[in-house]
Design an enzyme around this catalytic site. Structure first.
Site, mmCIF file in Angstrom:
data_model
loop_
_atom_site.group_PDB
_atom_site.id
_atom_site.type_symbol
_atom_site.label_atom_id
_atom_site.label_comp_id
_atom_site.label_asym_id
_atom_site.label_seq_id
_atom_site.Cartn_x
_atom_site.Cartn_y
_atom_site.Cartn_z
ATOM 1 N N LYS A 1 0.879 -1.164 0.000
ATOM 2 C CA LYS A 1 0.000 0.000 0.000
ATOM 3 C C LYS A 1 0.923 1.222 0.000
ATOM 4 O O LYS A 1 1.497 1.587 1.026
ATOM 5 C CB LYS A 1 -0.896 0.007 1.231
ATOM 6 N N ARG B 1 -7.396 11.809 -7.093
ATOM 7 C CA ARG B 1 -8.570 11.048 -6.679
ATOM 8 C C ARG B 1 -9.742 11.964 -6.319
ATOM 9 O O ARG B 1 -10.893 11.631 -6.578
ATOM 10 C CB ARG B 1 -8.194 10.183 -5.478
#
Ligand code: IVH
Length: 713
Positions: A142, A163
């Site tokens: 991650k 995002r």
């Protein structure tokens, strides 16, 4: 947006909600809900807008979970503006908003094995799979940077966006175009894909980040706090030329959308997550490397192992990674398991233990070292860092405190990375409310408990204040502690608390007293007994025979470390010969500098020290050069003469130390980094970035463990 007072009280209130025993739970649900929402909105602002969070992700999640739990209990109190009703946002008004082809969801978090097992069970319930059947998972790092979505149309990069809030992102195509690991062209058409949207994370390598900061320091600019903020900030810069300077890289971790020329989805052509990443790798994208970085695990147990092992080597990885992402590998099973409005049910983040947390600086205590250096130590409200509770953090010296402008009462950001000792990154100065007090570095020895104050001195060119003439014995005590320690005389069974006890009893004043202890009396002490006294006697007797390089090192001569102790021990037959040595005699030896030379000379000119050494000799301590003090000539024959060597990965037939000793005996010199200077890299299992770098360099000879042993004969 928030005043200092507001921030201060939001921070305190957050910590109260995080305290499981807090009385705050007795408040009405209504009140708790409104407070929790306010807190979460604040922390999202700190994280997404200011890029300067005051809570760890774990703590933020705990607040979020409390809110979710309360809302579940009281569904009638859920409001449309509750943070639970949307994914958090990093939208600002500076860039045009664009809609993602498919929403960019968030991930649910897990923090331990149990959470992962529960995740596995839950998928089985959703997808109607028997409990004992294995599910295959793709597991990958991650990455801790800024998320982006890039679109390719007709094999050309056509759009880049952040995002944002998951639905809408900020358009930053020009910035994406200067990130070299994002190809401007990619042959999607080879796979029958006309339009594709890929998701990934923009990062800066840890070493690149250091270089950027070093350059900024040279240019007199303020330093960036960490690689993550530098990357997310970099994505939002107006001038792509500036973006390019940050040397950002993009790891792609998902193929989010793929359609043919008619706009029909062709995602189902990729049976598994692994297959889609493999294709992206072939098309020239940077994706986590199969094997070392990502892995398909055959069941959740294997996932747990992979994650736990990854966490151990997290510090060695060249990029910031804050956990692992576990994804159901099979695409069809993903679809069957489904989504919530916030995250896919088929994926979860396994978060590593937080390396950073904030806490309150409560007070500063001062310790005196073996040569009188005063070290300030911050006492902070205990916090969990990378799995251990931290309550004390060294502040090193006065300049450190001044440089960071630390004050009593400050909220401080504390970090503990890997096995590194914890340190204070900074004070969160926008949380100050004016009640903070400056830290006054003492002018007189702060540990001295006699009536005779001793003024501290700060020798020129040194960072530490020192107590020049110790009248209270505190320095002697530290010297004894150092004298017996592992790297010095290595006396087992004589820890700090025992030394303090003997000191209080008046049995120890100087290091010579260590060799005068009365073992009969020790045996009678509470908590000791004959056996411990005998053991202690045995270790002290053994220490008396130590080579003189250990003795020299154990004397607490400023700057005299192990290495120079060994160099000097090799030059004298008897320690007391050093009385006759001049500074030049010392500096004539390679690797002995003028400062340490003066310190050693001073030590051996001081009659108290000579008297003490003579006493020690009479008590049986060895002062004569031993065989161990004479260095073994570096082997001048052997297969690796004149070669530099480095071991990486886990070796199967010997420890790393043994391997290094073998290499040295065969004429090699062990070094610690892969560079143009490296001749031979020996790779064990799971070798990672070092192997990769050596291959890239192309000048390094690469041997397996077996080949290395063969060459040794
Ligand atoms: S998958 C549909 N994989 O973590 C699945 N996310 O909350 C959604 N991230 O900011 C994400 N590395 O940018 C995925 N290997 C990885 C990731 C990853 C980092 C970030 C992502 C987002 C956050 C998810």
């Amino acid at each position: 947006m928030y005043s200092k007072e507001e921030q201060q009280s939001l921070y305190s209130l957050s910590k109260e909600y995080l305290d499981e025993d807090s009385a705050i739970r007795q408040q009405s649900a209504d009140q708790q809900l409104s407070e929790l929402r306010q807190l979460i909105v604040y922390h999202e602002y700190r994280y997404y807008i200011k890029h300067d969070p005051v809570l760890s992700d774990y703590e933020y999640d705990q607040l979020f979970k409390q809110l979710e739990a309360l809302e579940e209990e009281h569904p009638e109190l859920v409001t449309p503006d509750s943070p639970t009703q949307r994914v958090s946002t990093d939208l600002t008004e500076e860039f045009p908003s664009v809609e993602h082809l498919v929403p960019m969801l968030s991930l649910a978090n897990s923090y331990n094995e149990e959470d992962l097992f529960e995740f596995d069970q839950q998928i089985k319930r959703y997808a109607n799979i028997p409990e004992d059947q294995d599910i295959e998972y793709a597991v990958e790092p991650k990455y801790d940077g800024g998320s982006i979505a890039v679109i390719y149309e007709n094999d050309q990069l056509s759009r880049g966006a952040t995002r944002g809030n998951g639905q809408m992102g900020e358009e930053m195509t020009n910035n994406a175009r200067v990130i070299r690991s994002i190809p401007l062209k990619a042959a999607f058409s080879d796979y029958g894909v006309y339009k594709a949207e890929l998701r990934g994370e923009v990062l800066i390598r840890k070493d690149t980040f250091e270089e950027i900061n070093q350059q900024r320091a040279k240019d007199g600019l303020t330093l960036f706090a960490n690689a993550r903020n530098t990357a997310t900030g970099g994505l939002r810069m107006k001038d792509p030329k500036e973006v390019a300077k940050r040397n950002m890289e993009a790891f792609i971790y998902t193929l989010g959308y793929a359609a043919d020329e008619e706009g029909k989805s062709v995602l189902q052509r990729f049976d598994t997550h692994k297959e889609s990443l493999d294709m992206l790798a072939k098309l020239g994208f940077k994706v986590p490397e199969e094997g070392d970085e990502r892995k398909v695990c055959k069941n959740i147990k294997e996932v747990v192992n992979f994650c736990v092992n990854w966490e151990k080597r997290r510090e060695d990885y060249p990029y910031e990674v804050d956990g692992m992402v576990v994804k159901v590998n099979d695409r069809e099973l993903q679809e069957r398991t489904g989504y919530t409005s916030h995250h896919p049910r088929w994926a979860i983040a396994y978060k590593f233990k937080a390396k950073q947390a904030t806490s309150k600086l409560l007070k500063v205590e001062y310790q005196v070292g073996k040569i009188g250096s005063i070290t300030p130590v911050a006492k902070i409200a205990p916090v969990q860092l990378a799995g251990v509770t931290v309550a004390s953090v060294s502040l090193h010296n006065e300049d450190f405190i001044k440089g960071k402008d630390l004050r009593i009462g400050d909220t401080v950001l504390v970090e503990r990375a890997g096995d590194v000792i914890p340190y204070i990154v900074k004070a969160m100065d926008d949380l100050r409310d004016g009640s903070e007090q400056p830290i006054e570095f003492p002018r007189y020895c702060p540990v001295n408990d006699t009536d005779e104050p001793v003024e501290l001195v700060r020798p020129e060119g040194e960072a530490a204040w020192r107590c020049p003439t110790c009248v209270c014995g505190a320095q002697n005590l530290q010297q004894i502690v150092f004298h017996v320690s592992k790297n010095a005389m290595d006396i087992d069974g004589m820890g700090k608390s025992i030394i303090e006890r003997f000191y209080e009893l008046g049995w120890l004043r100087t290091i010579a007293d260590v060799y005068r202890l009365d073992y009969g009396k020790i045996a009678e002490l509470e908590g000791f007994g004959q056996k411990s006294a005998d053991n202690l006697e045995a270790s002290i007797e053994k220490a008396k025979q130590n080579p003189i390089h250990r003795l020299l090192h154990s004397l607490s001569i400023h700057h005299l470390g192990r290495k120079v102790s060994k160099i000097i021990a090799a030059e004298v037959k008897h320690v007391l010969e050093l009385q006759e040595w001049t500074v030049e005699d010392f500096t004539n030896i390679k690797d002995v500098g003028p400062i340490v030379a003066e310190n050693i000379r001073d030590f051996f000119q001081d009659e108290h020290n000579i008297k003490m050494l003579k006493e020690m000799q009479e008590l049986g301590v060895n002062l004569e050069q031993t065989e161990d003090d004479i260095p073994k000539a570096a082997s001048s024959d052997g297969p690796f003469v004149g070669k530099t060597i480095l071991f990486t990965g886990s070796l199967q037939t010997m420890s790393r130390k043994e391997a290094q000793a073998k290499a040295e005996a065969a004429g090699a010199k062990n070094i610690s980094a892969v560079s143009g200077n490296l001749d031979v890299l020996v790779v064990g299992e799971k070798a990672g970035s070092k192997l990769k770098k050596a291959r890239e360099l192309g000048t390094v000879g690469i041997l397996t463990e077996e080949e290395f042993l063969q060459q040794l004969g």
